[in-house]
Each structure stands twice: as C-alpha cells, then as structure tokens.
Design an enzyme around this catalytic site. Structure first.
Site, mmCIF file in Angstrom:
data_model
loop_
_atom_site.group_PDB
_atom_site.id
_atom_site.type_symbol
_atom_site.label_atom_id
_atom_site.label_comp_id
_atom_site.label_asym_id
_atom_site.label_seq_id
_atom_site.Cartn_x
_atom_site.Cartn_y
_atom_site.Cartn_z
ATOM 1 N N PHE A 11 0.821 -1.128 0.158
ATOM 2 C CA PHE A 11 0.343 0.038 -0.022
ATOM 3 C C PHE A 11 0.958 1.145 -0.060
ATOM 4 O O PHE A 11 0.862 2.005 -0.977
ATOM 5 C CB PHE A 11 -1.091 -0.132 1.261
ATOM 6 C CG PHE A 11 -1.507 1.386 1.676
ATOM 7 C CD1 PHE A 11 -1.872 2.151 0.848
ATOM 8 C CD2 PHE A 11 -1.459 1.443 2.990
ATOM 9 C CE1 PHE A 11 -2.772 3.422 1.290
ATOM 10 C CE2 PHE A 11 -1.937 2.676 3.552
ATOM 11 C CZ PHE A 11 -2.443 3.671 2.648
ATOM 12 N N ASP A 31 9.798 -6.894 -4.388
ATOM 13 C CA ASP A 31 8.718 -7.355 -3.458
ATOM 14 C C ASP A 31 8.608 -8.967 -3.834
ATOM 15 O O ASP A 31 8.983 -9.331 -5.000
ATOM 16 C CB ASP A 31 7.398 -6.745 -3.910
ATOM 17 C CG ASP A 31 6.327 -6.831 -2.670
ATOM 18 O OD1 ASP A 31 5.914 -7.573 -2.232
ATOM 19 O OD2 ASP A 31 5.847 -5.520 -2.371
ATOM 20 N N THR A 35 2.169 -10.094 0.895
ATOM 21 C CA THR A 35 0.956 -9.205 1.080
ATOM 22 C C THR A 35 0.704 -8.147 0.022
ATOM 23 O O THR A 35 -0.293 -7.597 0.176
ATOM 24 C CB THR A 35 1.066 -8.732 2.353
ATOM 25 O OG1 THR A 35 2.302 -7.972 2.708
ATOM 26 C CG2 THR A 35 1.202 -9.758 3.599
ATOM 27 N N GLY A 36 1.846 -7.605 -0.657
ATOM 28 C CA GLY A 36 1.550 -6.936 -1.725
ATOM 29 C C GLY A 36 0.805 -7.160 -2.855
ATOM 30 O O GLY A 36 0.927 -8.494 -2.917
ATOM 31 N N TYR A 145 5.312 -8.717 15.004
ATOM 32 C CA TYR A 145 5.372 -7.802 14.481
ATOM 33 C C TYR A 145 5.821 -6.368 15.179
ATOM 34 O O TYR A 145 6.986 -5.912 15.019
ATOM 35 C CB TYR A 145 3.990 -6.991 13.788
ATOM 36 C CG TYR A 145 4.013 -5.711 13.176
ATOM 37 C CD1 TYR A 145 4.589 -5.797 11.735
ATOM 38 C CD2 TYR A 145 3.492 -4.627 13.636
ATOM 39 C CE1 TYR A 145 4.462 -4.360 10.999
ATOM 40 C CE2 TYR A 145 3.474 -3.323 12.818
ATOM 41 C CZ TYR A 145 3.823 -3.362 11.595
ATOM 42 O OH TYR A 145 4.238 -2.320 10.926
ATOM 43 N N LYS A 149 9.985 -4.911 14.378
ATOM 44 C CA LYS A 149 10.306 -3.522 14.077
ATOM 45 C C LYS A 149 11.111 -3.105 15.215
ATOM 46 O O LYS A 149 11.962 -2.338 14.874
ATOM 47 C CB LYS A 149 9.069 -2.793 14.130
ATOM 48 C CG LYS A 149 8.128 -3.061 12.899
ATOM 49 C CD LYS A 149 8.702 -2.631 11.583
ATOM 50 C CE LYS A 149 7.814 -2.891 10.398
ATOM 51 N NZ LYS A 149 8.442 -2.248 9.086
ATOM 52 N N ARG A 186 -7.430 -3.949 8.935
ATOM 53 C CA ARG A 186 -7.616 -2.463 9.512
ATOM 54 C C ARG A 186 -8.669 -1.986 9.426
ATOM 55 O O ARG A 186 -9.625 -2.049 8.817
ATOM 56 C CB ARG A 186 -6.178 -1.788 8.783
ATOM 57 C CG ARG A 186 -4.923 -2.574 9.305
ATOM 58 C CD ARG A 186 -3.985 -1.793 8.632
ATOM 59 N NE ARG A 186 -3.638 -2.097 7.240
ATOM 60 C CZ ARG A 186 -2.451 -1.663 6.557
ATOM 61 N NH1 ARG A 186 -1.455 -1.103 7.198
ATOM 62 N NH2 ARG A 186 -1.986 -2.170 5.183
#
Length: 309
Positions: A11, A31, A35-36, A145, A149, A186
């Site tokens: 996104f 990529d 998920t892309g 996640y 990060k 989301r």
C-alpha cells in the site's frame, strides 16, 4: 537518483514509487507479493525508469551499478497479515533489514527504515513522543510484528554507529488511502467495506479506544523529507488528530450514506487503547505536518473502493 524500494507492491510502497517516478528518479522496486499486490504497481511497469525485481529480502540482494538510497518498507503491516505470517514477519524485520542495510553499506547509499507506532505497544504515555520506550508484550500474538520492528530499529542504529551508514527511522502511525486491502483487518478498509455493502460495521470493545489516521500522500511526503534529512534517531510520522474507533465508524457510515448497524465484538488481545503521535519533532526537523483533512482523505479512499479493482 537511483532508489531501491523494498515492499514496493504494498500500500505505502506503491505510492512512494509513484512519487519517485513522478519526480524523475530511477526506481528498483522489490517485492515477493506475500502481502503486496502486483496490481498496485502494474501502471508503472511500462515506465523506462522503473524496474521490478521479484525477490524476498530475507535473501541477500544485489543491484548492478550505483545506488543512492534504500527504502525498507518490506513487512506485513496489518494485524491480519502478520498474524497469518508471524515467522515471515520476524524474519523480514531481522534478516531482511540486515540484508538491505548490507546493500546500503555496499553502495554507500542512504537507508530509511519504516518502523511503526507499535513500538510503543499499549502506551502509558499519551501522546507518544519518540523518547518513550513503550509498553510492549514481547510474547503476545502481536509480538511478531512489534518485536520485528524493534529489532529492525536496533540493527539500523547498529549499522549507523558501527559502519557509518546514513540511516533514518520513521515510526509510522495509522495510515490510510487507496490501494489498502479491504480484507486486511485494519479499521478504515474494514469499515469502508462493510459500509459499502450496508453490512453491520464491527467495532471491537466499546469503541472508546482511539486512533489517529494520516492520509498516504502526507506520509509519503514525510518519508521523503526524512530520507533527505540528517536526523538519525526515530521520527514519528502520523496525524495527531485523535478520534475514537466508534467515531471513525460513524464518520465512514455518514460519508458512504450507509444504513449499516454498528455491532460490538470483544477486543483483541494487546489492542492499544490510545494511539496518537506527538509530531513536534517532525515539524521542527522536517517542517512536516499533515495537509489532507480526514473527510477529504476518506472521500478519496471511499471512491477508490466503490470501483472494483
């Protein structure tokens, strides 16, 4: 300039590629489509300065010739995606980030890590400043996640301090806009999807938990300003206007003209109760603040999803 964008079909990554190509730069888009979506960059594949590389960055990557900058946006980013791919999420945040840092070191290129507000966990400080160390559950379901990060930030700073790589770290807060996946769990795409179908709109908990949403073009502008700055420590990028989840549902219902009822479900484990960035540093260091109002950004996003993609 020559840029490499990892996570280019995602996104945010696809919008960053759009901006770089529009400014006349050469882009190597990387990529693996975990998920892309290929459709997010399909319109760029005929552009002479755009080159797509199908590659998983947990494996070392090589690019011929010089490279000026590496953007690391490679990671599942929605709760549904990283809960579906916890091991891959941990590996891309650790091995993937290190491989991209090695590439930046090899090419004497700048490097930007897209980190996350999830580094703050369920925050005890509000709003969240970059100096806040967070309240994170390191073994909870979201830890794949959060900790990926947090590690990515640590290894990025290690390469800066040890090897002198010109690194920057963006802690991104909730962002929305066209090309989000409707089914990624989301808040904004979920509410839009339900409203456009006049289906019940699902609010978790009481809906009193808060979020702050930034439109994607504002975020991309912030990323580019940060990339060309001399700031090496993390910088928050997000919109400080804070609404409750229930207010977001009601706003989207009104903007779509839906008659959907709002239904309540139990709150997921470790779901943050409050989330709002302090963007004082971004304003002072980058001269950045969001420009797109919530209703304007939601209107663009709703219109995108009204048309089948």
């Amino acid at each position: 300039m020559r840029y490499l964008v990892a996570g280019a079909a995602g996104f945010v990554g696809s919008h960053l590629c759009d901006r770089l190509i529009a400014e006349g730069h050469e882009v190597f888009a990387v990529d693996n489509f975990i998920t892309g979506a290929e459709r997010n960059i399909a319109h760029l594949k005929s552009r002479p300065r755009f080159q797509f590389i199908h590659h998983d960055v947990i494996q070392p990557i090589h690019v011929d010739g010089p490279l000026d900058y590496v953007f690391n946006l490679a990671s599942p980013a929605s709760p549904k995606d990283y809960l579906d791919h916890p091991v891959e999420t941990l590996r891309v945040g650790s091995e993937g980030t290190r491989n991209l840092l090695e590439l930046a070191l090899e090419k004497d290129a700048g490097f930007l890590l897209t980190s996350t507000s999830e580094c703050y966990g369920d925050p005890l400080e509000h709003p969240q400043k970059e100096t806040y160390w967070g309240n994170v559950n390191p073994i909870g379901p979201r830890s794949c996640y959060d900790e990926s990060k947090r590690f990515a930030e640590a290894v990025t700073m290690a390469y800066h301090r040890t090897h002198g790589v010109r690194t920057t770290i963006a802690r991104i807060f909730n962002t929305y806009g066209p090309r989000m996946n409707l089914n990624d769990g989301r808040i904004v795409p979920a509410f839009i999807d339900q409203a456009l179908r006049n289906a019940p709109m699902t609010v978790f908990g009481t809906g009193s938990q808060t979020r702050s949403f930034c439109y994607v073009s504002d975020l991309v502008d912030g990323l580019l300003r940060l990339a060309h700055s001399s700031e090496r420590l993390p910088v928050n990028l997000g919109n400080p206007i804070e609404l409750t989840v229930l207010q977001f549902a009601e706003r989207i219902r009104a903007l779509t003209g839906a008659t959907s009822p709002i239904v309540f479900e139990p709150l997921p484990q470790d779901d943050p109760q409050r989330r709002r960035p302090d963007i004082t540093k971004a304003n002072q260091v980058l001269g950045w603040e969001p420009q797109v109002g919530l209703d304007e950004g939601l209107a663009y996003t709703i219109e995108y999803f009204r048309v089948p993609v």
